[in-house]
Write a protein that holds these residues in place. Structure first.
Motif, PDB file in Angstrom:
ATOM      1  N   TRP A  75       0.841  -1.205   0.000  1.00  0.00           N
ATOM      2  CA  TRP A  75       0.000   0.000   0.000  1.00  0.00           C
ATOM      3  C   TRP A  75       0.873   1.251   0.000  1.00  0.00           C
ATOM      4  O   TRP A  75       2.029   1.220   0.419  1.00  0.00           O
ATOM      5  CB  TRP A  75      -0.942  -0.013   1.213  1.00  0.00           C
ATOM      6  N   ALA A  76       0.297   2.315  -0.519  1.00  0.00           N
ATOM      7  CA  ALA A  76       1.015   3.589  -0.603  1.00  0.00           C
ATOM      8  C   ALA A  76       0.594   4.468   0.578  1.00  0.00           C
ATOM      9  O   ALA A  76      -0.548   4.376   1.041  1.00  0.00           O
ATOM     10  CB  ALA A  76       0.655   4.275  -1.910  1.00  0.00           C
ATOM     11  N   ALA A  99      -8.795   1.910   0.468  1.00  0.00           N
ATOM     12  CA  ALA A  99      -8.038   0.920  -0.307  1.00  0.00           C
ATOM     13  C   ALA A  99      -7.283  -0.018   0.628  1.00  0.00           C
ATOM     14  O   ALA A  99      -7.238  -1.239   0.399  1.00  0.00           O
ATOM     15  CB  ALA A  99      -7.060   1.623  -1.252  1.00  0.00           C
ATOM     16  N   LEU A 100      -6.702   0.529   1.685  1.00  0.00           N
ATOM     17  CA  LEU A 100      -5.961  -0.328   2.632  1.00  0.00           C
ATOM     18  C   LEU A 100      -6.916  -1.273   3.365  1.00  0.00           C
ATOM     19  O   LEU A 100      -6.638  -2.469   3.503  1.00  0.00           O
ATOM     20  CB  LEU A 100      -5.184   0.556   3.619  1.00  0.00           C
ATOM     21  N   ALA A 101      -8.067  -0.738   3.794  1.00  0.00           N
ATOM     22  CA  ALA A 101      -9.054  -1.590   4.483  1.00  0.00           C
ATOM     23  C   ALA A 101      -9.510  -2.722   3.556  1.00  0.00           C
ATOM     24  O   ALA A 101      -9.634  -3.881   3.971  1.00  0.00           O
ATOM     25  CB  ALA A 101     -10.246  -0.737   4.930  1.00  0.00           C
ATOM     26  N   GLU A 102      -9.723  -2.383   2.279  1.00  0.00           N
ATOM     27  CA  GLU A 102     -10.179  -3.405   1.325  1.00  0.00           C
ATOM     28  C   GLU A 102      -9.077  -4.408   1.019  1.00  0.00           C
ATOM     29  O   GLU A 102      -9.340  -5.598   0.861  1.00  0.00           O
ATOM     30  CB  GLU A 102     -10.689  -2.750   0.041  1.00  0.00           C
ATOM     31  N   CYS A 147       4.246   1.332   4.976  1.00  0.00           N
ATOM     32  CA  CYS A 147       3.831   1.364   3.570  1.00  0.00           C
ATOM     33  C   CYS A 147       4.958   0.846   2.682  1.00  0.00           C
ATOM     34  O   CYS A 147       6.133   0.857   3.078  1.00  0.00           O
ATOM     35  CB  CYS A 147       3.430   2.781   3.180  1.00  0.00           C
ATOM     36  N   SER A 148       4.574   0.405   1.468  1.00  0.00           N
ATOM     37  CA  SER A 148       5.604  -0.192   0.614  1.00  0.00           C
ATOM     38  C   SER A 148       6.012   0.789  -0.465  1.00  0.00           C
ATOM     39  O   SER A 148       5.419   1.813  -0.640  1.00  0.00           O
ATOM     40  CB  SER A 148       5.060  -1.459  -0.009  1.00  0.00           C
TER      41      SER A 148
END
Ligand code: ATP
Ligand code: MG
Length: 172
Positions: free
Chosen positions: A69-70, A101-104, A171-172
């Motif tokens: 995730w960003a 987006a992170l939750a999903e 985060c990546s």
């Protein structure tokens, strides 16, 4: 049988935002009564997993480690009263696509591994429980950059709820 843990993924505000939300929680308590959330407990839940035995907590950990995730900005702008759980929360005025987006991504990573409670993602930071009177509380917009999320264990210690961070991922 090993004890189950009550676990959830969440963002913890960095120190400055935590202090600001803590002041806001104190202000809400003076205005509305009820119980301000302790600063160290302030968080934004991404995904609640429920009561799980240790092997399933380990599955959660492995799944979270696979999520890419960003970093994203979290902005909270107003205080809302949620009647059914009787909470005052700091909420965004605009959707938070990064948090969504992170939750999903977390939910997707766990699909097929765990049956998760289904509740739509509603970004909020609870600042006060059980207000005794309702009053408008204004807040100045508050932002932080989310660069880390964590898996927390929710525990009751001597009648007090506290959240213990088990693992954190950047985060990546
Ligand atoms: P208490 O239950 O003692 O009032 P709490 O709700 O903060 O305190 P938990 O119930 O352990 O503690 O919840 C931990 C976090 O997960 C909180 O942010 C809570 O709002 C959230 N949560 C709890 N249950 C669910 C659920 N079914 N779906 C989504 N989020 C949940
Ligand atoms: Mg609860």
């Amino acid at each position: 049988m090993p004890a189950a843990a009550r676990v959830f993924f969440a963002l913890q505000p960095p120190a400055a935002a935590q202090a600001e939300l803590g002041r806001l929680a104190g202000w809400c308590e003076r205005r509305c009564g009820g119980r301000a959330v302790a600063p160290e407990n302030l968080h934004l839940t991404l995904l609640f997993a429920g009561e799980l035995p240790p092997d399933q907590v380990a599955s959660l950990q492995r799944a979270a480690a696979s999520v890419r995730w960003a970093p994203f900005e979290v902005t909270l702008e107003r205080i809302e009263y949620w009647a059914r759980p009787r909470l005052l929360c700091a909420v965004p005025s605009q959707p938070l696509p990064g948090a969504m987006a992170l939750a999903e991504a977390l939910r997707a990573a766990l699909r097929g591994t765990l049956a998760l409670p289904v509740r739509p993602f509603a970004p909020h930071v609870t600042v006060l429980r059980r207000p005794r009177r309702l009053a408008e509380v204004a807040m100045a917009p508050l932002s932080w950059q989310a660069t880390e999320f964590a898996l927390f264990c929710s525990e009751r210690v001597g009648g007090t709820r506290r959240y213990r961070s088990l693992w954190a991922w950047s985060c990546s």
